[in-house]
Design an enzyme around this catalytic site. Sequence first.
Site, PDB file in Angstrom:
ATOM      1  N   HIS A   1     -38.261   1.575  -4.861  1.00  9.25           N
ATOM      2  CA  HIS A   1     -38.174   1.652  -3.392  1.00  9.25           C
ATOM      3  C   HIS A   1     -38.354   3.111  -2.967  1.00  9.25           C
ATOM      4  O   HIS A   1     -39.376   3.709  -3.253  1.00  9.25           O
ATOM      5  CB  HIS A   1     -36.836   1.046  -2.959  1.00  9.25           C
ATOM      6  CG  HIS A   1     -36.630   0.863  -1.484  1.00  9.25           C
ATOM      7  ND1 HIS A   1     -37.627   0.891  -0.562  1.00  9.25           N
ATOM      8  CD2 HIS A   1     -35.479   0.661  -0.779  1.00  9.25           C
ATOM      9  CE1 HIS A   1     -37.120   0.697   0.654  1.00  9.25           C
ATOM     10  NE2 HIS A   1     -35.816   0.562   0.549  1.00  9.25           N
TER      11      HIS A   1
ATOM     12  N   HIS B   1     -47.127  -3.117  -3.202  1.00  7.63           N
ATOM     13  CA  HIS B   1     -46.113  -3.313  -2.155  1.00  7.63           C
ATOM     14  C   HIS B   1     -45.819  -4.802  -2.033  1.00  7.63           C
ATOM     15  O   HIS B   1     -46.713  -5.628  -2.194  1.00  7.63           O
ATOM     16  CB  HIS B   1     -46.652  -2.782  -0.807  1.00  7.63           C
ATOM     17  CG  HIS B   1     -45.594  -2.537   0.198  1.00  7.63           C
ATOM     18  ND1 HIS B   1     -45.094  -3.538   0.987  1.00  7.63           N
ATOM     19  CD2 HIS B   1     -44.912  -1.414   0.518  1.00  7.63           C
ATOM     20  CE1 HIS B   1     -44.161  -3.038   1.781  1.00  7.63           C
ATOM     21  NE2 HIS B   1     -44.025  -1.752   1.510  1.00  7.63           N
TER      22      HIS B   1
ATOM     23  N   ASP C   1     -45.576   6.064  -0.376  1.00  3.91           N
ATOM     24  CA  ASP C   1     -45.035   7.102  -1.271  1.00  3.91           C
ATOM     25  C   ASP C   1     -46.102   7.834  -2.059  1.00  3.91           C
ATOM     26  O   ASP C   1     -45.805   8.838  -2.705  1.00  3.91           O
ATOM     27  CB  ASP C   1     -44.047   6.444  -2.248  1.00  3.91           C
ATOM     28  CG  ASP C   1     -42.836   5.916  -1.504  1.00  3.91           C
ATOM     29  OD1 ASP C   1     -42.621   4.695  -1.505  1.00  3.91           O
ATOM     30  OD2 ASP C   1     -42.141   6.736  -0.877  1.00  3.91           O
TER      31      ASP C   1
HETATM   32  C1  SDX Z   1     -41.361   1.363  -0.620  1.00  4.54           C
HETATM   33  O1  SDX Z   1     -40.339  -3.093   1.243  1.00  4.54           O
HETATM   34  C2  SDX Z   1     -40.737  -2.001   1.870  1.00  4.54           C
HETATM   35  O2  SDX Z   1     -41.152  -2.062   3.003  1.00  4.54           O
HETATM   36  C3  SDX Z   1     -40.574  -0.726   1.089  1.00  4.54           C
HETATM   37  C4  SDX Z   1     -41.160   0.521   1.719  1.00  4.54           C
HETATM   38  C5  SDX Z   1     -40.412   0.913   2.973  1.00  4.54           C
HETATM   39  O3  SDX Z   1     -40.986   1.642   3.793  1.00  4.54           O
HETATM   40  O4  SDX Z   1     -39.199   0.586   3.068  1.00  4.54           O
HETATM   41  O5  SDX Z   1     -42.519   0.326   2.050  1.00  4.54           O
HETATM   42  C6  SDX Z   1     -41.042   1.712   0.786  1.00  4.54           C
HETATM   43  O6  SDX Z   1     -40.467   1.022  -1.346  1.00  4.54           O
HETATM   44  C7  SDX Z   1     -42.788   1.389  -1.086  1.00  4.54           C
HETATM   45  C8  SDX Z   1     -42.948   0.893  -2.568  1.00  4.54           C
HETATM   46  C9  SDX Z   1     -42.638   2.091  -3.475  1.00  4.54           C
HETATM   47  N1  SDX Z   1     -42.558   1.667  -4.869  1.00  4.54           N
HETATM   48  C10 SDX Z   1     -43.511   2.008  -5.767  1.00  4.54           C
HETATM   49  O7  SDX Z   1     -44.532   2.635  -5.485  1.00  4.54           O
HETATM   50  C11 SDX Z   1     -43.186   1.602  -7.198  1.00  4.54           C
HETATM   51  C12 SDX Z   1     -44.416   0.968  -7.844  1.00  4.54           C
HETATM   52  N2  SDX Z   1     -44.681  -0.318  -7.203  1.00  4.54           N
HETATM   53  C13 SDX Z   1     -44.085  -1.480  -7.771  1.00  4.54           C
HETATM   54  O8  SDX Z   1     -42.960  -1.338  -8.518  1.00  4.54           O
HETATM   55  C14 SDX Z   1     -44.254  -2.753  -6.959  1.00  4.54           C
HETATM   56  O9  SDX Z   1     -45.535  -2.761  -6.465  1.00  4.54           O
HETATM   57  C15 SDX Z   1     -43.295  -3.006  -5.820  1.00  4.54           C
HETATM   58  C16 SDX Z   1     -41.868  -2.944  -6.276  1.00  4.54           C
HETATM   59  C17 SDX Z   1     -43.499  -2.009  -4.738  1.00  4.54           C
HETATM   60  C18 SDX Z   1     -43.563  -4.399  -5.277  1.00  4.54           C
HETATM   61  O10 SDX Z   1     -43.234  -5.283  -6.265  1.00  4.54           O
HETATM   62  P1  SDX Z   1     -43.325  -6.884  -6.018  1.00  4.54           P
HETATM   63  O11 SDX Z   1     -43.718  -7.220  -4.639  1.00  4.54           O
HETATM   64  O12 SDX Z   1     -42.086  -7.492  -6.548  1.00  4.54           O
HETATM   65  O13 SDX Z   1     -44.583  -7.257  -6.872  1.00  4.54           O
HETATM   66  P2  SDX Z   1     -44.513  -7.601  -8.375  1.00  4.54           P
HETATM   67  O14 SDX Z   1     -43.619  -6.639  -9.080  1.00  4.54           O
HETATM   68  O15 SDX Z   1     -44.224  -9.056  -8.492  1.00  4.54           O
HETATM   69  O16 SDX Z   1     -46.004  -7.260  -8.779  1.00  4.54           O
HETATM   70  C19 SDX Z   1     -46.999  -8.245  -8.644  1.00  4.54           C
HETATM   71  C20 SDX Z   1     -47.916  -7.990  -9.846  1.00  4.54           C
HETATM   72  C21 SDX Z   1     -47.159  -7.939 -11.181  1.00  4.54           C
HETATM   73  O17 SDX Z   1     -48.055  -8.360 -12.178  1.00  4.54           O
HETATM   74  P3  SDX Z   1     -47.913  -9.927 -12.710  1.00  4.54           P
HETATM   75  O18 SDX Z   1     -46.467 -10.121 -13.151  1.00  4.54           O
HETATM   76  O19 SDX Z   1     -48.279 -10.783 -11.507  1.00  4.54           O
HETATM   77  O20 SDX Z   1     -48.901  -9.989 -13.835  1.00  4.54           O
HETATM   78  O21 SDX Z   1     -48.524  -6.688  -9.689  1.00  4.54           O
HETATM   79  C22 SDX Z   1     -48.116  -5.856 -10.773  1.00  4.54           C
HETATM   80  C23 SDX Z   1     -46.882  -6.462 -11.390  1.00  4.54           C
HETATM   81  O22 SDX Z   1     -46.788  -6.133 -12.775  1.00  4.54           O
HETATM   82  N3  SDX Z   1     -47.800  -4.545 -10.172  1.00  4.54           N
HETATM   83  C24 SDX Z   1     -48.152  -3.383 -10.702  1.00  4.54           C
HETATM   84  C25 SDX Z   1     -47.696  -2.417  -9.774  1.00  4.54           C
HETATM   85  N4  SDX Z   1     -47.079  -3.028  -8.762  1.00  4.54           N
HETATM   86  C26 SDX Z   1     -47.148  -4.339  -9.005  1.00  4.54           C
HETATM   87  N5  SDX Z   1     -48.812  -3.063 -11.846  1.00  4.54           N
HETATM   88  C27 SDX Z   1     -48.994  -1.729 -12.061  1.00  4.54           C
HETATM   89  N6  SDX Z   1     -48.593  -0.744 -11.220  1.00  4.54           N
HETATM   90  C28 SDX Z   1     -47.947  -1.051 -10.076  1.00  4.54           C
HETATM   91  N7  SDX Z   1     -47.542  -0.078  -9.241  1.00  4.54           N
END
Ligand code: SDX
Length: 433
Positions: A268, A309, A367
């Site tokens: 997050h 996201h 971010d």
């Molecule tokens: C913020 O919610 C908000 O509005 C948050 C925010 C705000 O202003 O409050 O926007 C701020 O938190 C932005 C996000 C910052 N976090 C990151 O940058 C960390 C990296 N991103 C991830 O950890 C992830 O994308 C999330 C946590 C942001 C979202 O995760 P989800 O929606 O639970 O998606 P998921 O984990 O189920 O991913 C879907 C697929 C998965 O692969 P499969 O299991 O389907 O095979 O996409 C892949 C994930 O492995 N994936 C990634 C990835 N993000 C998702 N693979 C590699 N790198 C990534 N960054």
Amino acid sequence: MSNDKKETATLSLPGCDPITFPILAGTLGPSVIDVSHLNNDGFFTYDPGFQSTAACQSAITFIDGDQGILLHRGYPIAALAEQSDYLEVCYLLLNGELPNQKQKINFVDQIQHHTLVHEQLSNFFNGFPRKSHPMAIMCGVVGALSAFYHDSLEIKNPAHRDLAALRLIAKMPTIAAMAYKYSLGQPFVYPQNSLSYVENFLHMMFSVPTETDKINPVLVRAMDRVFILHADHEQNASTSTVRLAGSSGANPFACISAGIAALWGPAHGGANEAVINMLQEIGDASRIEQYIAKAKDKNDPFRLMGFGHRVYKNFDPRAKVMRQTCYEVMEALQIHENPLFKLALKLEEIALQDPYFIEKKLYPNVDFYSGIILKAIGIPTNMFTVIFAIARTVGWIAHWNEMLSASDLKIGRPRQLYVGLTERAFIPLDKRT
Ligand code: SDX
């Protein structure tokens, strides 16, 4: 919300008659199926991570993840970032309208006259090791504010809620700067009411008693824009934490402290710090491919920080503004060869052409570029999430206030699918093997 049309959804379940649920329509975005009475029929819904669950009604922020749209009280984020300033956006989020001239002058004056913290609050810092992560200090010190403001803790009193809002928005920069100064062993710097909100923050962060500081207006504008871009984002994890804490009647300072704790996670608000650490670890464009491969490897916990996201399956509109601001800041500071910015641009270019990222709709989020701007301003990496917390305080408070003003306020209490053991007889200690 008006829901004149009586559209319904019908669920057929084993062993009972079909159940009908009202469908509620909002002004924008998907309609919702009101399943709140489903437990009366012996069922719960199941949605870990709340991917398809609306926990509340809200009029503050709208996000369309497929179109990459973000509106605050109807205003597009790009318009606010370009033409407004952070305190105006605070007023908008709290009150529903942009302030007129008189309202703005009054609001700025109110904030400025709440920037000081109680002198005894500075004693809290001495209990922390100098090398404490500043988010640990923010969680503790912001939560402790409730010990100083017994005059504004009646959460059912709108005047108390308004006063707590002013105090929190005004004091977060002061406490954040104190955390930074404490880590350096430098004296705390008092706020100056002659300065704007952002100038004041940079003054408290970087000035020292031995010199008069010169605050670069380019950095002030960039910092203000970073604050605007982080101000609110509907029901994200930390905002939902604040709503849940607030639903029990907890005081606003405790609720915001809970929001700070939730924001700290690298998935997050901790992602901005993690992006810079990741870019520094990658180090050179020649190593990008190997890190993209790690991010795609299911057996590797590494994720491309700043990408992906829960809601945006298109470009995060904030990331676009942030990237443009990077160019403007580098230009203004004559930092054309910023290696981190060049590496970030190259990483974005390669990732966005990769089938894995295209198929999973993983785009840069807010971010991905923010850390580059914060580093250019001189903010240390471990303070990045603190900056996010300062900015998001107004969003947390706006949602806390909206929830407490709602006529259908209930304590938040999710249910579960129990998968544990059925009842069994107790075994006395001397009978256990
Ligand atoms: C913020 O919610 C908000 O509005 C948050 C925010 C705000 O202003 O409050 O926007 C701020 O938190 C932005 C996000 C910052 N976090 C990151 O940058 C960390 C990296 N991103 C991830 O950890 C992830 O994308 C999330 C946590 C942001 C979202 O995760 P989800 O929606 O639970 O998606 P998921 O984990 O189920 O991913 C879907 C697929 C998965 O692969 P499969 O299991 O389907 O095979 O996409 C892949 C994930 O492995 N994936 C990634 C990835 N993000 C998702 N693979 C590699 N790198 C990534 N960054």
